[in-house]
Write a protein that holds these residues in place. Structure first.
Motif, PDB file in Angstrom:
ATOM      1  N   LEU A 244       0.840  -1.200   0.000  1.00  0.00           N
ATOM      2  CA  LEU A 244       0.000   0.000   0.000  1.00  0.00           C
ATOM      3  C   LEU A 244       0.874   1.247   0.000  1.00  0.00           C
ATOM      4  CD1 LEU A 244      -2.649  -1.023   2.688  1.00  0.00           C
ATOM      5  CD2 LEU A 244      -2.866  -1.088   0.202  1.00  0.00           C
ATOM      6  N   PRO A 245       0.369   2.357  -0.547  1.00  0.00           N
ATOM      7  CA  PRO A 245       1.122   3.607  -0.456  1.00  0.00           C
ATOM      8  C   PRO A 245       1.332   3.974   1.009  1.00  0.00           C
ATOM      9  CG  PRO A 245      -0.866   3.861  -1.816  1.00  0.00           C
ATOM     10  CD  PRO A 245      -0.938   2.513  -1.201  1.00  0.00           C
ATOM     11  N   ALA A 246       2.445   4.635   1.291  1.00  0.00           N
ATOM     12  CA  ALA A 246       2.732   5.021   2.676  1.00  0.00           C
ATOM     13  C   ALA A 246       1.774   6.120   3.121  1.00  0.00           C
ATOM     14  CB  ALA A 246       4.173   5.522   2.784  1.00  0.00           C
ATOM     15  N   GLY A 247       1.471   6.140   4.415  1.00  0.00           N
ATOM     16  CA  GLY A 247       0.761   7.263   5.007  1.00  0.00           C
ATOM     17  C   GLY A 247      -0.728   7.298   4.757  1.00  0.00           C
ATOM     18  N   LEU A 248      -1.335   6.181   4.355  1.00  0.00           N
ATOM     19  CA  LEU A 248      -2.785   6.159   4.160  1.00  0.00           C
ATOM     20  C   LEU A 248      -3.485   6.316   5.505  1.00  0.00           C
ATOM     21  CD1 LEU A 248      -3.588   3.235   1.703  1.00  0.00           C
ATOM     22  CD2 LEU A 248      -3.569   5.696   1.234  1.00  0.00           C
ATOM     23  N   ALA A 249      -4.549   7.122   5.541  1.00  0.00           N
ATOM     24  CA  ALA A 249      -5.327   7.218   6.772  1.00  0.00           C
ATOM     25  C   ALA A 249      -6.781   7.457   6.412  1.00  0.00           C
ATOM     26  CB  ALA A 249      -4.806   8.365   7.637  1.00  0.00           C
ATOM     27  N   ALA A 250      -7.660   6.845   7.194  1.00  0.00           N
ATOM     28  CA  ALA A 250      -9.089   7.021   6.953  1.00  0.00           C
ATOM     29  C   ALA A 250      -9.431   8.504   7.002  1.00  0.00           C
ATOM     30  CB  ALA A 250      -9.897   6.255   7.991  1.00  0.00           C
ATOM     31  N   GLY A 251     -10.331   8.953   6.122  1.00  0.00           N
ATOM     32  CA  GLY A 251     -10.767  10.341   6.119  1.00  0.00           C
ATOM     33  C   GLY A 251     -10.038  11.200   5.116  1.00  0.00           C
ATOM     34  N   MET A 252      -8.941  10.670   4.517  1.00  0.00           N
ATOM     35  CA  MET A 252      -8.224  11.489   3.541  1.00  0.00           C
ATOM     36  C   MET A 252      -8.580  11.072   2.117  1.00  0.00           C
ATOM     37  SD  MET A 252      -4.428   9.966   4.135  1.00  0.00           S
ATOM     38  CE  MET A 252      -3.521  10.202   2.631  1.00  0.00           C
ATOM     39  N   PRO A 253      -8.634  12.042   1.192  1.00  0.00           N
ATOM     40  CA  PRO A 253      -8.851  11.688  -0.213  1.00  0.00           C
ATOM     41  C   PRO A 253      -7.600  11.012  -0.769  1.00  0.00           C
ATOM     42  CG  PRO A 253      -8.708  14.087   0.058  1.00  0.00           C
ATOM     43  CD  PRO A 253      -8.483  13.493   1.402  1.00  0.00           C
ATOM     44  N   VAL A 254      -7.798   9.938  -1.528  1.00  0.00           N
ATOM     45  CA  VAL A 254      -6.665   9.163  -2.045  1.00  0.00           C
ATOM     46  C   VAL A 254      -6.812   9.051  -3.558  1.00  0.00           C
ATOM     47  CG1 VAL A 254      -5.508   6.923  -1.992  1.00  0.00           C
ATOM     48  CG2 VAL A 254      -6.537   7.841   0.099  1.00  0.00           C
ATOM     49  N   PRO A 255      -5.800   9.454  -4.332  1.00  0.00           N
ATOM     50  CA  PRO A 255      -5.886   9.306  -5.787  1.00  0.00           C
ATOM     51  C   PRO A 255      -5.844   7.833  -6.192  1.00  0.00           C
ATOM     52  CG  PRO A 255      -3.973  10.639  -5.133  1.00  0.00           C
ATOM     53  CD  PRO A 255      -4.540  10.057  -3.894  1.00  0.00           C
ATOM     54  N   ILE A 256      -6.811   7.426  -7.019  1.00  0.00           N
ATOM     55  CA  ILE A 256      -6.827   6.065  -7.553  1.00  0.00           C
ATOM     56  C   ILE A 256      -7.193   6.157  -9.036  1.00  0.00           C
ATOM     57  CG2 ILE A 256      -7.425   5.049  -5.316  1.00  0.00           C
ATOM     58  CD1 ILE A 256     -10.283   4.701  -6.249  1.00  0.00           C
ATOM     59  N   SER A 257      -6.892   5.094  -9.798  1.00  0.00           N
ATOM     60  CA  SER A 257      -7.127   5.176 -11.233  1.00  0.00           C
ATOM     61  C   SER A 257      -7.390   3.806 -11.830  1.00  0.00           C
ATOM     62  CB  SER A 257      -5.925   5.842 -11.921  1.00  0.00           C
ATOM     63  OG  SER A 257      -4.747   5.155 -11.569  1.00  0.00           O
ATOM     64  N   PHE A 258      -8.066   3.817 -12.990  1.00  0.00           N
ATOM     65  CA  PHE A 258      -8.418   2.555 -13.666  1.00  0.00           C
ATOM     66  C   PHE A 258      -8.673   2.854 -15.134  1.00  0.00           C
ATOM     67  CE2 PHE A 258     -12.865   3.901 -13.149  1.00  0.00           C
ATOM     68  CZ  PHE A 258     -12.813   4.628 -11.977  1.00  0.00           C
ATOM     69  N   ALA A 259      -8.537   1.804 -15.963  1.00  0.00           N
ATOM     70  CA  ALA A 259      -8.641   1.984 -17.410  1.00  0.00           C
ATOM     71  C   ALA A 259     -10.101   2.063 -17.858  1.00  0.00           C
ATOM     72  CB  ALA A 259      -7.960   0.812 -18.119  1.00  0.00           C
ATOM     73  N   ALA A 260     -10.348   2.863 -18.898  1.00  0.00           N
ATOM     74  CA  ALA A 260     -11.691   2.915 -19.484  1.00  0.00           C
ATOM     75  C   ALA A 260     -12.119   1.530 -19.961  1.00  0.00           C
ATOM     76  CB  ALA A 260     -11.709   3.909 -20.649  1.00  0.00           C
ATOM     77  N   ALA A 261     -11.156   0.756 -20.479  1.00  0.00           N
ATOM     78  CA  ALA A 261     -11.491  -0.583 -20.994  1.00  0.00           C
ATOM     79  C   ALA A 261     -11.975  -1.515 -19.894  1.00  0.00           C
ATOM     80  CB  ALA A 261     -10.271  -1.184 -21.688  1.00  0.00           C
ATOM     81  N   ASP A 262     -11.607  -1.230 -18.638  1.00  0.00           N
ATOM     82  CA  ASP A 262     -12.049  -2.058 -17.506  1.00  0.00           C
ATOM     83  C   ASP A 262     -13.293  -1.497 -16.834  1.00  0.00           C
ATOM     84  OD1 ASP A 262     -10.005  -3.942 -17.713  1.00  0.00           O
ATOM     85  OD2 ASP A 262      -8.634  -2.701 -16.529  1.00  0.00           O
ATOM     86  N   THR A 263     -13.825  -0.401 -17.361  1.00  0.00           N
ATOM     87  CA  THR A 263     -14.984   0.251 -16.766  1.00  0.00           C
ATOM     88  C   THR A 263     -16.192  -0.061 -17.639  1.00  0.00           C
ATOM     89  OG1 THR A 263     -13.470   2.013 -16.100  1.00  0.00           O
ATOM     90  CG2 THR A 263     -15.832   2.464 -15.887  1.00  0.00           C
ATOM     91  N   LEU A 264     -17.145  -0.800 -17.094  1.00  0.00           N
ATOM     92  CA  LEU A 264     -18.282  -1.284 -17.880  1.00  0.00           C
ATOM     93  C   LEU A 264     -19.529  -0.474 -17.537  1.00  0.00           C
ATOM     94  CD1 LEU A 264     -17.609  -5.070 -17.199  1.00  0.00           C
ATOM     95  CD2 LEU A 264     -16.783  -3.704 -19.127  1.00  0.00           C
ATOM     96  N   ALA A 265     -20.219   0.022 -18.576  1.00  0.00           N
ATOM     97  CA  ALA A 265     -21.439   0.813 -18.346  1.00  0.00           C
ATOM     98  C   ALA A 265     -22.673  -0.061 -18.562  1.00  0.00           C
ATOM     99  CB  ALA A 265     -21.470   2.004 -19.289  1.00  0.00           C
ATOM    100  N   TYR A 266     -23.616   0.026 -17.625  1.00  0.00           N
ATOM    101  CA  TYR A 266     -24.883  -0.710 -17.701  1.00  0.00           C
ATOM    102  C   TYR A 266     -26.021   0.283 -17.619  1.00  0.00           C
ATOM    103  CZ  TYR A 266     -21.975  -4.671 -16.556  1.00  0.00           C
ATOM    104  OH  TYR A 266     -21.011  -5.630 -16.568  1.00  0.00           O
ATOM    105  N   PRO A 267     -27.176  -0.067 -18.211  1.00  0.00           N
ATOM    106  CA  PRO A 267     -28.330   0.799 -18.027  1.00  0.00           C
ATOM    107  C   PRO A 267     -28.660   0.870 -16.529  1.00  0.00           C
ATOM    108  CG  PRO A 267     -28.932  -1.246 -19.177  1.00  0.00           C
ATOM    109  CD  PRO A 267     -27.455  -1.263 -19.006  1.00  0.00           C
ATOM    110  N   ALA A 268     -28.874   2.069 -16.013  1.00  0.00           N
ATOM    111  CA  ALA A 268     -29.203   2.203 -14.596  1.00  0.00           C
ATOM    112  C   ALA A 268     -30.614   1.692 -14.379  1.00  0.00           C
ATOM    113  CB  ALA A 268     -29.087   3.663 -14.155  1.00  0.00           C
ATOM    114  N   GLU A 269     -30.817   0.971 -13.266  1.00  0.00           N
ATOM    115  CA  GLU A 269     -32.171   0.514 -12.952  1.00  0.00           C
ATOM    116  C   GLU A 269     -33.037   1.748 -12.722  1.00  0.00           C
ATOM    117  OE1 GLU A 269     -29.589  -0.347  -9.288  1.00  0.00           O
ATOM    118  OE2 GLU A 269     -29.353   0.250 -11.359  1.00  0.00           O
ATOM    119  N   ALA A 270     -34.297   1.659 -13.147  1.00  0.00           N
ATOM    120  CA  ALA A 270     -35.201   2.806 -13.010  1.00  0.00           C
ATOM    121  C   ALA A 270     -35.203   3.287 -11.564  1.00  0.00           C
ATOM    122  CB  ALA A 270     -36.596   2.412 -13.453  1.00  0.00           C
ATOM    123  N   ALA A 271     -34.864   4.535 -11.359  1.00  0.00           N
ATOM    124  CA  ALA A 271     -34.721   5.048  -9.980  1.00  0.00           C
ATOM    125  C   ALA A 271     -36.081   5.459  -9.419  1.00  0.00           C
ATOM    126  CB  ALA A 271     -33.775   6.231  -9.959  1.00  0.00           C
TER     127      ALA A 271
END
Ligand SMILES: Nc1ncnc2c1ncn2[C@@H]1O[C@H](COP(=O)(O)OP(=O)(O)OP(=O)(O)O)[C@@H](O)[C@H]1O
Ligand SMILES: [Mg+2]
Length: 358
Positions: A331-358
């Motif tokens: 894990l990155p050093a210095g992680l603590a609950a409550g802090m914003p943490v930069p994270i990232s992922f590929a568009a190819a791994d991000t799958l879009a689905y129709p949202a269930e009717a809200a």
């Protein structure tokens, strides 16, 4: 697979009163294939097995096994073995006599019966209890006798309805692997009901994901995990990060740009601008830092959960949907609950689905 539709169920429907429990189910299983029906309680798994076994009649639909129409055949003429959710053994017989029962009824020679009973007692680790009355067995032991009894007659098709639910984890894992190996050896085609996704992923050639009386996806475990066809399949099989948003643009390559509370993200999918969507990302596809792909967000860390070889990091989400990373890396050093943490992922791994009717 020699016969891609050794078992061929078409448009099976079944209602109890006004409730439609099976809603046009198609299921084609190849010879020798091991298929799991995976779905939540009440989705119709047992009902589908009962129709295939002939223990209940469908309202409509076609059922073929090994080239033969079976819908009109009584259960004992279908050559289908069943291990029920509640294992119904013959209470007045011993363990060995229960396993021998079907072979005796078929008139098999004594030597074959003795040999087969020994083989299946071994499979289910019940050699020591061969002569005990099944009334004096624990629930898990009864389940194992029920599996051995159904297998001993080597049916064309074996239906198993959560046969390992009463076993402890270690025995369950052993049984999963041994049953799988034995079915392969005997080339028995099997349908295995479970609501345990790990069990389905470990054991199956293909998994049929069931929801509310329908099969939503029927593919290999790898395909279902990598490309869940529906939001239900995404949620039910494996962990995922889920972020809701609205499509703002789409391109010809099959990607959409989506406005979300986490910022703008790019995902696989074909939707018109303005469509509400749900984005799903597997937790092992997300990295700490900004090098994990085009999609970069910085949610607030909630907690870190150690799981032995791997670690999960959970983040705060405004709409209470899960945002999580699973990693075996440091894990990155210095992680603590409550802090914003930069994270990232590929568009190819991000799958879009129709949202269930809200
Ligand atoms: N004989 C029956 N009469 C009325 N309703 C029934 C009958 N059998 C099943 N149902 C209903 O049909 C639905 C599907 O039941 P089924 O037993 O097929 O579910 P399941 O997927 O096997 O669930 P579980 O994982 O809890 O075993 C449930 O809502 C159940 O209450
Ligand atoms: Mg059931």
């Amino acid at each position: 697979m020699s016969d891609p539709a050794f078992l061929d169920v078409r448009q099976a429907t079944k209602s109890f009163g006004a409730t439609r429990v099976l809603d046009g189910v198609d299921l084609a299983v190849g010879k020798g294939e091991f298929v799991s029906l995976l779905g939540p309680s009440g989705c119709g798994k047992t009902t589908l097995l009962r129709l295939i076994a002939g223990l209940a009649a469908a309202d409509s639909g076609r059922f073929r096994l090994d080239g033969q129409e079976i819908a009109a055949l009584p259960p004992h003429k279908r050559d289908v073995g069943v291990v029920f959710q509640s294992y119904a053994l013959f209470p007045h017989l011993t363990v060995a006599e229960n396993i021998a029962f079907g072979l005796k009824a078929k008139g098999a020679p004594a030597g074959v019966i003795a040999e087969t009973v020994k083989q299946f007692l071994g499979l289910v680790h019940m050699e020591a209890l061969a002569d005990r009355s099944v009334r004096a067995l624990s629930g898990g032991q009864q389940q194992r006798v029920a599996v051995a009894r159904a297998l001993a007659v080597k049916p064309k098709l074996l239906l198993l309805d959560e046969p390992f639910s009463a076993l402890d984890r270690k025995l369950r894992e052993t049984m999963q692997i041994e049953l799988r190996r034995l079915l392969r050896e005997l080339a028995i085609t099997a349908i295995f009901v479970t609501h345990d996704q790990d069990e389905a992923l470990i054991m199956s050639d293909r998994i049929a994901v069931m929801n509310r009386g329908r099969i939503e996806q029927f593919e290999t475990p790898e395909a279902i995990y990598a490309r869940p066809a529906t939001p239900f399949a995404l949620e039910f099989v494996g962990l995922s990060t889920r972020i809701a948003g609205t499509v703002t643009a789409y391109d010809e390559a099959g990607f959409v740009t989506v406005d979300t509370p986490q910022g703008q993200l790019v995902a696989r999918g074909r939707f018109a601008a303005g469509s509400p969507v749900l984005l799903g990302i597997r937790p092992e596809r997300i990295r700490f830092g900004t090098e994990g792909g085009e999609n970069r967000i910085a949610p607030v860390l909630r907690d870190i959960v150690f799981q032995g070889a791997r670690v999960q990091a959970h983040f705060v989400s405004p709409d209470d949907r899960p945002i999580l990373i699973e990693t075996s890396a440091a894990l990155p050093a210095g992680l603590a609950a409550g802090m914003p943490v930069p994270i990232s992922f590929a568009a190819a791994d991000t799958l879009a689905y129709p949202a269930e009717a809200a």
